[in-house]
Motif scaffolding. Structure first.
Motif, PDB file in Angstrom:
ATOM      1  N   ARG A   1       0.813  -1.219   0.000  1.00 33.90           N
ATOM      2  CA  ARG A   1       0.000   0.000   0.000  1.00 33.90           C
ATOM      3  C   ARG A   1       0.849   1.272   0.000  1.00 33.90           C
ATOM      4  NH1 ARG A   1      -5.177  -1.393   2.757  1.00 33.90           N
ATOM      5  NH2 ARG A   1      -5.340   0.717   3.553  1.00 33.90           N
ATOM      6  N   ILE A   2       2.163   1.132   0.078  1.00 29.25           N
ATOM      7  CA  ILE A   2       3.029   2.312   0.056  1.00 29.25           C
ATOM      8  C   ILE A   2       3.140   2.813  -1.382  1.00 29.25           C
ATOM      9  CG2 ILE A   2       5.356   3.191   0.498  1.00 29.25           C
ATOM     10  CD1 ILE A   2       5.645   1.101   2.700  1.00 29.25           C
ATOM     11  N   GLU A   3       2.831   4.063  -1.599  1.00 28.63           N
ATOM     12  CA  GLU A   3       2.774   4.612  -2.956  1.00 28.63           C
ATOM     13  C   GLU A   3       4.150   4.744  -3.596  1.00 28.63           C
ATOM     14  OE1 GLU A   3       0.530   8.264  -2.400  1.00 28.63           O
ATOM     15  OE2 GLU A   3      -1.151   7.344  -3.460  1.00 28.63           O
ATOM     16  N   HIS A   4       5.124   5.270  -2.855  1.00 25.66           N
ATOM     17  CA  HIS A   4       6.445   5.520  -3.425  1.00 25.66           C
ATOM     18  C   HIS A   4       7.219   4.213  -3.557  1.00 25.66           C
ATOM     19  CE1 HIS A   4       5.656   9.777  -3.031  1.00 25.66           C
ATOM     20  NE2 HIS A   4       5.456   9.644  -1.728  1.00 25.66           N
ATOM     21  N   ALA A   5       7.629   3.907  -4.786  1.00 20.95           N
ATOM     22  CA  ALA A   5       8.278   2.627  -5.052  1.00 20.95           C
ATOM     23  C   ALA A   5       9.557   2.457  -4.240  1.00 20.95           C
ATOM     24  CB  ALA A   5       8.571   2.484  -6.543  1.00 20.95           C
ATOM     25  N   TRP A   6      10.379   3.515  -4.150  1.00 20.95           N
ATOM     26  CA  TRP A   6      11.651   3.398  -3.435  1.00 20.95           C
ATOM     27  C   TRP A   6      11.419   3.079  -1.959  1.00 20.95           C
ATOM     28  CZ3 TRP A   6      12.836   6.289   0.810  1.00 20.95           C
ATOM     29  CH2 TRP A   6      12.071   7.453   1.033  1.00 20.95           C
ATOM     30  N   LEU A   7      10.388   3.667  -1.365  1.00 20.47           N
ATOM     31  CA  LEU A   7      10.094   3.419   0.041  1.00 20.47           C
ATOM     32  C   LEU A   7       9.501   2.022   0.217  1.00 20.47           C
ATOM     33  CD1 LEU A   7       9.973   4.395   2.936  1.00 20.47           C
ATOM     34  CD2 LEU A   7       7.777   5.486   2.429  1.00 20.47           C
ATOM     35  N   ARG A   8       8.631   1.640  -0.712  1.00 21.78           N
ATOM     36  CA  ARG A   8       8.028   0.311  -0.639  1.00 21.78           C
ATOM     37  C   ARG A   8       9.095  -0.776  -0.706  1.00 21.78           C
ATOM     38  NH1 ARG A   8       4.715   1.044  -4.375  1.00 21.78           N
ATOM     39  NH2 ARG A   8       5.777   0.041  -6.118  1.00 21.78           N
ATOM     40  N   TRP A   9      10.031  -0.638  -1.617  1.00 21.38           N
ATOM     41  CA  TRP A   9      11.091  -1.638  -1.760  1.00 21.38           C
ATOM     42  C   TRP A   9      12.070  -1.598  -0.590  1.00 21.38           C
ATOM     43  CZ3 TRP A   9      10.921  -5.817  -4.473  1.00 21.38           C
ATOM     44  CH2 TRP A   9      10.124  -5.869  -5.610  1.00 21.38           C
ATOM     45  N   SER A  10      12.332  -0.416  -0.070  1.00 25.63           N
ATOM     46  CA  SER A  10      13.233  -0.307   1.088  1.00 25.63           C
ATOM     47  C   SER A  10      12.639  -1.008   2.297  1.00 25.63           C
ATOM     48  CB  SER A  10      13.497   1.168   1.415  1.00 25.63           C
ATOM     49  OG  SER A  10      14.162   1.813   0.346  1.00 25.63           O
ATOM     50  N   VAL A  11      11.357  -0.766   2.546  1.00 26.50           N
ATOM     51  CA  VAL A  11      10.675  -1.413   3.663  1.00 26.50           C
ATOM     52  C   VAL A  11      10.670  -2.929   3.473  1.00 26.50           C
ATOM     53  CG1 VAL A  11       8.427  -1.733   4.780  1.00 26.50           C
ATOM     54  CG2 VAL A  11       9.250   0.575   4.247  1.00 26.50           C
ATOM     55  N   THR A  12      10.406  -3.367   2.252  1.00 29.18           N
ATOM     56  CA  THR A  12      10.353  -4.798   1.958  1.00 29.18           C
ATOM     57  C   THR A  12      11.691  -5.470   2.227  1.00 29.18           C
ATOM     58  OG1 THR A  12       8.617  -4.502   0.286  1.00 29.18           O
ATOM     59  CG2 THR A  12       9.954  -6.509   0.150  1.00 29.18           C
ATOM     60  N   VAL A  13      12.779  -4.885   1.735  1.00 28.88           N
ATOM     61  CA  VAL A  13      14.104  -5.485   1.899  1.00 28.88           C
ATOM     62  C   VAL A  13      14.489  -5.558   3.373  1.00 28.88           C
ATOM     63  CG1 VAL A  13      16.572  -5.170   1.469  1.00 28.88           C
ATOM     64  CG2 VAL A  13      14.930  -4.878  -0.399  1.00 28.88           C
ATOM     65  N   VAL A  14      14.291  -4.456   4.099  1.00 28.76           N
ATOM     66  CA  VAL A  14      14.656  -4.434   5.524  1.00 28.76           C
ATOM     67  C   VAL A  14      13.832  -5.449   6.306  1.00 28.76           C
ATOM     68  CG1 VAL A  14      14.606  -3.036   7.621  1.00 28.76           C
ATOM     69  CG2 VAL A  14      15.467  -2.052   5.497  1.00 28.76           C
ATOM     70  N   CYS A  15      12.537  -5.509   6.016  1.00 24.22           N
ATOM     71  CA  CYS A  15      11.664  -6.406   6.772  1.00 24.22           C
ATOM     72  C   CYS A  15      11.930  -7.876   6.448  1.00 24.22           C
ATOM     73  CB  CYS A  15      10.201  -6.064   6.501  1.00 24.22           C
ATOM     74  SG  CYS A  15       9.670  -4.511   7.257  1.00 24.22           S
TER      75      CYS A  15
END
Length: 232
Positions: free
Chosen positions: A158-172
């Protein structure tokens, strides 16, 4: 509104609690096998623990202590409560916001009961962390961190910004792996303990998210991704 809440609760029992009981049964069954017919395999597993114990250093002892603590009950609960509050504030969608809490609650229930029923001893190496009252199988640290952070990954769509969505995904995705290595390195679990713990957490996260997806569709909230309130 009361009717809607009752339906949410019934669906939670049907789509998360019920399957969770099946998962618990399978975990306990495999645990009995490890402490019974597969006891020879259990002893062979300790080669990994002994190899890791032989490679310990003060630097890695400190690093893995931090990684191990990320799976501690108080840390997992604290992060879950904080993120749940932020999600509710940003989306005003309480079903969406409850997914991490449901995931870790289901995982913890399965883990605690299974660990007490199976009662598998911890590896025969020096333990760098205090041993909790539960047994070695399955790993609660790995299960809790997997359930929590994988649920974050699922919600991150649901995160709109791709860079933030992918950053959250990788860290998590990285956090449960760090916890897994730390628990093995610090002599707290066998390989099968952390593997089953991770599987438990993964399935609980999927069940919690599946419940949300079903309830959201029933309420007409998730017919398309564009209709869902986005996280920024």
């Amino acid at each position: 509104m009361d009717r809607v809440h009752r339906e949410d609760g019934r669906d939670l029992i049907t789509r998360a609690v019920g399957p969770g009981i099946v998962i618990w049964g399978l975990i306990v069954g495999f645990g009995y096998a490890l402490t019974g017919p597969l006891i020879g395999f259990s002893r062979e597993e300790e080669v990994v623990n002994k190899d890791l114990a032989g490679q310990r250093s003060s630097t890695w002892n400190t690093i893995t202590m931090v990684w191990s603590h990320m799976g501690n009950t108080e840390i997992v609960i604290g992060v879950c409560v904080l993120v749940t509050a932020v999600l509710l504030w940003r989306t005003r969608d309480w079903l969406f916001s409850l997914v991490p809490l449901i995931a870790i609650s289901l995982q913890a229930t399965i883990f605690v009961i299974a660990a007490n029923v199976v009662g598998r001893p911890r590896p025969k190496v020096s333990h760098l962390d205090p041993a909790p009252p539960t047994s070695s199988y399955p790993s609660g640290h790995v299960g809790a961190s997997t359930a929590l952070y994988l649920s974050f990954v699922l919600l991150a769509s649901r995160i709109e910004h791709a860079w933030l969505r992918w950053s959250v995904t990788v860290v998590c995705l990285l956090v449960p792996l760090l916890v897994t290595y730390a628990r093995l390195y610090r002599g707290m679990h066998h390989v099968t303990d952390v593997a089953v713990g991770m599987l438990n957490g993964l399935l609980c996260a999927l069940l919690a998210y599946g419940w949300y997806r079903h309830r959201a569709r029933e309420a007409g909230k998730l017919s398309t991704r564009e209709k869902a309130p986005a996280l920024t």
